[in-house]
Scaffold this motif. Structure first.
Motif, mmCIF file in Angstrom:
data_model
loop_
_atom_site.group_PDB
_atom_site.id
_atom_site.type_symbol
_atom_site.label_atom_id
_atom_site.label_comp_id
_atom_site.label_asym_id
_atom_site.label_seq_id
_atom_site.Cartn_x
_atom_site.Cartn_y
_atom_site.Cartn_z
ATOM 1 N N ALA A 288 2.463 -1.562 -6.103
ATOM 2 C CA ALA A 288 1.996 -0.970 -4.839
ATOM 3 C C ALA A 288 0.472 -0.862 -4.788
ATOM 4 C CB ALA A 288 2.657 0.387 -4.627
ATOM 5 N N PRO A 289 -0.210 -0.375 -5.852
ATOM 6 C CA PRO A 289 -1.684 -0.369 -5.820
ATOM 7 C C PRO A 289 -2.286 -1.765 -5.677
ATOM 8 C CG PRO A 289 -0.897 1.102 -7.528
ATOM 9 C CD PRO A 289 0.300 0.357 -7.021
ATOM 10 N N TYR A 290 -1.645 -2.785 -6.276
ATOM 11 C CA TYR A 290 -2.138 -4.163 -6.146
ATOM 12 C C TYR A 290 -2.061 -4.630 -4.692
ATOM 13 C CZ TYR A 290 -2.219 -9.269 -6.658
ATOM 14 O OH TYR A 290 -2.523 -10.600 -6.521
ATOM 15 N N ALA A 291 -0.947 -4.301 -4.037
ATOM 16 C CA ALA A 291 -0.798 -4.682 -2.627
ATOM 17 C C ALA A 291 -1.850 -3.992 -1.762
ATOM 18 C CB ALA A 291 0.606 -4.330 -2.143
ATOM 19 N N LYS A 292 -2.113 -2.713 -2.033
ATOM 20 C CA LYS A 292 -3.145 -1.998 -1.277
ATOM 21 C C LYS A 292 -4.524 -2.586 -1.556
ATOM 22 C CE LYS A 292 -0.541 2.356 -1.353
ATOM 23 N NZ LYS A 292 -0.511 3.767 -1.838
ATOM 24 N N HIS A 293 -4.750 -3.028 -2.791
ATOM 25 C CA HIS A 293 -6.035 -3.615 -3.164
ATOM 26 C C HIS A 293 -6.302 -4.913 -2.404
ATOM 27 C CE1 HIS A 293 -9.385 -4.747 -5.779
ATOM 28 N NE2 HIS A 293 -8.816 -5.931 -5.928
ATOM 29 N N THR A 294 -5.254 -5.648 -2.059
ATOM 30 C CA THR A 294 -5.418 -6.908 -1.322
ATOM 31 C C THR A 294 -5.533 -6.687 0.184
ATOM 32 O OG1 THR A 294 -3.004 -7.188 -1.236
ATOM 33 C CG2 THR A 294 -4.173 -8.224 -3.071
ATOM 34 N N GLY A 295 -5.523 -5.429 0.623
ATOM 35 C CA GLY A 295 -5.700 -5.130 2.041
ATOM 36 C C GLY A 295 -4.425 -4.864 2.804
ATOM 37 N N GLU A 298 -0.296 0.881 3.608
ATOM 38 C CA GLU A 298 0.435 1.688 2.631
ATOM 39 C C GLU A 298 1.952 1.540 2.760
ATOM 40 O OE1 GLU A 298 -1.036 5.593 3.272
ATOM 41 O OE2 GLU A 298 -2.911 5.250 2.171
ATOM 42 N N TYR A 299 2.450 1.548 4.000
ATOM 43 C CA TYR A 299 3.901 1.446 4.184
ATOM 44 C C TYR A 299 4.421 0.070 3.767
ATOM 45 C CZ TYR A 299 4.641 5.956 6.432
ATOM 46 O OH TYR A 299 4.770 7.294 6.671
ATOM 47 N N SER A 300 3.655 -0.988 4.052
ATOM 48 C CA SER A 300 4.064 -2.330 3.630
ATOM 49 C C SER A 300 4.040 -2.453 2.113
ATOM 50 C CB SER A 300 3.143 -3.388 4.258
ATOM 51 O OG SER A 300 3.242 -3.372 5.659
ATOM 52 N N ALA A 301 3.044 -1.801 1.477
ATOM 53 C CA ALA A 301 2.979 -1.808 0.015
ATOM 54 C C ALA A 301 4.177 -1.081 -0.590
ATOM 55 C CB ALA A 301 1.670 -1.169 -0.449
ATOM 56 N N ALA A 302 4.537 0.062 0.000
ATOM 57 C CA ALA A 302 5.712 0.792 -0.482
ATOM 58 C C ALA A 302 6.992 0.008 -0.232
ATOM 59 C CB ALA A 302 5.795 2.159 0.198
ATOM 60 N N PHE A 303 7.014 -0.794 0.834
ATOM 61 C CA PHE A 303 8.203 -1.585 1.148
ATOM 62 C C PHE A 303 8.449 -2.668 0.105
ATOM 63 C CE2 PHE A 303 10.427 -4.956 3.627
ATOM 64 C CZ PHE A 303 11.595 -4.235 3.882
ATOM 65 N N LEU A 304 7.396 -3.111 -0.599
ATOM 66 C CA LEU A 304 7.584 -4.074 -1.687
ATOM 67 C C LEU A 304 8.486 -3.503 -2.773
ATOM 68 C CD1 LEU A 304 3.973 -5.541 -2.101
ATOM 69 C CD2 LEU A 304 5.970 -6.697 -1.133
ATOM 70 N N LEU A 305 8.306 -2.217 -3.077
ATOM 71 C CA LEU A 305 9.175 -1.560 -4.055
ATOM 72 C C LEU A 305 10.607 -1.473 -3.531
ATOM 73 C CD1 LEU A 305 6.869 1.340 -5.318
ATOM 74 C CD2 LEU A 305 7.421 -0.787 -6.484
ATOM 75 N N SER A 306 10.744 -1.303 -2.221
ATOM 76 C CA SER A 306 12.088 -1.261 -1.641
ATOM 77 C C SER A 306 12.770 -2.619 -1.737
ATOM 78 C CB SER A 306 12.013 -0.812 -0.178
ATOM 79 O OG SER A 306 11.479 0.489 -0.076
ATOM 80 N N ILE A 307 12.005 -3.694 -1.504
ATOM 81 C CA ILE A 307 12.569 -5.050 -1.652
ATOM 82 C C ILE A 307 13.012 -5.277 -3.085
ATOM 83 C CG2 ILE A 307 12.015 -7.515 -1.563
ATOM 84 C CD1 ILE A 307 10.086 -6.865 0.725
ATOM 85 N N LEU A 308 12.139 -4.906 -4.008
ATOM 86 C CA LEU A 308 12.485 -5.025 -5.425
ATOM 87 C C LEU A 308 13.763 -4.251 -5.723
ATOM 88 C CD1 LEU A 308 9.961 -4.798 -8.350
ATOM 89 C CD2 LEU A 308 12.088 -3.525 -8.465
ATOM 90 N N ALA A 309 13.869 -3.036 -5.157
ATOM 91 C CA ALA A 309 15.023 -2.185 -5.436
ATOM 92 C C ALA A 309 16.306 -2.753 -4.838
ATOM 93 C CB ALA A 309 14.770 -0.786 -4.880
ATOM 94 N N ILE A 310 16.221 -3.339 -3.632
ATOM 95 C CA ILE A 310 17.411 -3.900 -2.993
ATOM 96 C C ILE A 310 17.966 -5.063 -3.817
ATOM 97 C CG2 ILE A 310 18.235 -5.149 -0.964
ATOM 98 C CD1 ILE A 310 16.226 -3.472 0.684
#
Length: 508
Positions: A288-295, A298-310
């Motif tokens: 999530a911090p890496y996604a935020k670092h690339t611009g 926040e919600y899209s970065a958190a959604f990456l963890l949700s994709i991983l979890a699904i």
């Protein structure tokens, strides 16, 4: 390797019934134990600004939490052997809640290390090990499936907690969020209440009979020694001291079986896993911090963890079903080695994902690889040592793994602070995991070959009557030699009617 026989537990695992309720409770406690350190990364940016600290310093919070969760393994195993899984998990849930509620009032990063890292981490340790152990008590034939379903609680929790943490942070701030999370973690107490003890009565009766037998045997040996010994009391005192030392070792081995360090398969598993955990948790901590670092917002970065979890949610039970098949289960260690190497390959390719779409693809493959490893993490250990020794094995493994778990995320944070780029952290984690998977594959191949050779030699000895006769003759000759040693004892032996074995016949 064929599944271990559990007759030494004193009962036959039901492989169903209330066991599925236990699996549901285990999925909750395991889910919190694995998910909470990952979901906590949502607060990293805010905590960095509040305490004016670097990436590596804030990463120590998650590292201490994970290391305490694994380092508390032996203590958790001892408590489970002494009190059972149910009270240990309920007490662990209480500690988790207290730790997070206390963290809401922290005014320094050191206080956060103590409340979140140590107190909450130790509470998670009391949730993780007992939940895995009790599944082995309820299941045998369907154990890989049960383990896969229980481990699926982690991605379910991650899919829920990652967006929930972002919502709580936006509406209540980090202090209010910590108070609410502390209340949510108290649900571990409810999960622990579902862990109905199994086989406890049989085990207690068996233990009592064994102890009574030991006491009677010790009393008889003492009487014989007093009758045949000389009047001096010095040899008896030395014998008592030796027995005291043996009793102390027996008490330690009653809770932690250190003879596992002589087990070839256990040592291979231990070395490979210690190396693997050096790069296992860091990528998910910094995703999530890496996604935020690339611009990315926040919600899209958190959604990456949700994709991983699904994806992880589907991968774990599916992996359990595949591992339980007749083609994979006899060689499940190879499947585990492949999963680790596949996980590392995903991290090596992560720096190629320069857009949000690329990160979504990476999150999907990472979720698949992560779920495969987690679904078999404890099943492969139980396959090697058996359910009767698994309680001690999981405690010894986790205490060894906690060192690399502690160092993994801070090393990744140091690489980010040094180079100002996340790709070196992903490359380091990928290389380490590919190395660990390769090591396990080679050494498991060696272990399978040695087991096959030992089994072949054992069958050859059983089928060859000459070898059996040779062993009997050797034993008889040894008895004859020991009987003839010390001619001054011969009159006493003849007087007491000692049997002499000569050429395989007994003479009085």
């Amino acid at each position: 390797m064929s599944p271990p026989v559990l007759s030494d537990l004193g009962y036959v695992p039901p492989d169903g019934g209330w066991g599925w309720v236990v699996v549901f409770g285990a999925s909750i406690s395991i889910g919190f134990a694995y998910t909470f350190p990952k979901a906590f990364t949502i607060y990293f940016k805010e905590l960095q600004a509040v305490y004016s600290i670097s990436y590596s310093q804030i990463a120590w919070t998650t590292s201490i939490m994970c290391a305490t969760t694994y380092g508390g393994g032996p203590i958790s195993s001892i408590l489970v052997n002494r009190y059972g899984s149910r009270p240990v998990v309920m007490f662990g849930g209480l500690l988790c809640g207290v730790g997070m509620i206390s963290a809401a009032f922290c005014t320094s990063i050191l206080q956060l290390y103590i409340c979140v890292g140590f107190i909450t981490g130790f509470g998670l340790a009391l949730n993780l090990q007992p939940s895995v152990i009790i599944i082995g008590r309820y299941f045998l034939k369907r154990r890989p499936i049960a383990n896969g379903l229980a481990m699926a609680g982690s991605p379910v929790m991650l899919c829920t907690l990652a967006p929930l943490n972002q919502f709580l942070f936006d509406n209540f701030g980090w202090r209010g969020s910590f108070l609410i999370l502390g209340a949510i973690l108290l649900n571990c107490c409810v999960a622990g209440a579902l862990f109905r003890p199994i086989g406890a009565a049989t085990a207690s009766v068996k233990t009592q009979v064994t102890e009574e037998g030991k006491n009677c045997l010790k009393g008889k040996i003492t009487e014989d020694a007093l009758e045949m010994s000389s009047p001096t009391s010095v040899p008896m005192e030395n014998k008592t001291e030796e027995e005291g030392g043996k009793d102390c070792c027996e008490k330690i081995n009653q809770y932690l079986d250190f003879s596992l360090f002589k087990h070839r398969g256990f040592l291979i598993y231990l070395i490979g896993n210690v190396l693997m955990f050096l790069g296992f948790f860091a990528p998910i901590v910094f995703l999530a911090p890496y996604a935020k670092h690339t611009g990315i917002d926040e919600y899209s970065a958190a959604f990456l963890l949700s994709i991983l979890a699904i994806v992880d949610m589907v991968a774990r039970p599916t992996t359990g079903i595949i591992a339980n098949s007749k083609w994979v289960r006899p060689r499940i260690q190879y499947f585990f080695s492949f999963s680790i190497a596949f996980n590392g390959t995903c991290h090596l390719l992560c720096p190629l994902a320069s857009s949000y779409t690329g990160l979504v693809v990476y999150s999907g493959f990472y979720g698949l690889a992560f779920g495969m490893v987690c679904a078999m993490l404890f099943e492969t250990l139980m396959d090697l040592v058996g359910a009767s020794r698994f309680t001690s094995a999981v405690g010894l493994v986790t205490i060894a793994e906690c060192c690399t778990i502690l160092l993994g995320p801070p090393i990744g944070g140091t690489l980010i602070d040094t180079f100002g780029d996340y790709k070196y952290m992903f490359i380091k984690c990928g290389a380490v995991m590919v190395l660990a998977g390769t090591f396990l594959f080679i050494m498991n191949y060696y272990n399978y070959r040695m087991l096959a050779k030992e089994e072949k030699e054992r069958k050859a000895k059983e089928e060859d009557p000459k070898s059996v006769r040779t062993e009997n003759e050797g034993r008889n000759n040894w008895n004859k030699d020991t009987t003839e040693v010390g001619p001054e004892l011969e009159p006493l032996r003849e007087e007491q009617g000692v049997k002499k074995e000569m050429n395989g016949t007994n003479e009085v």
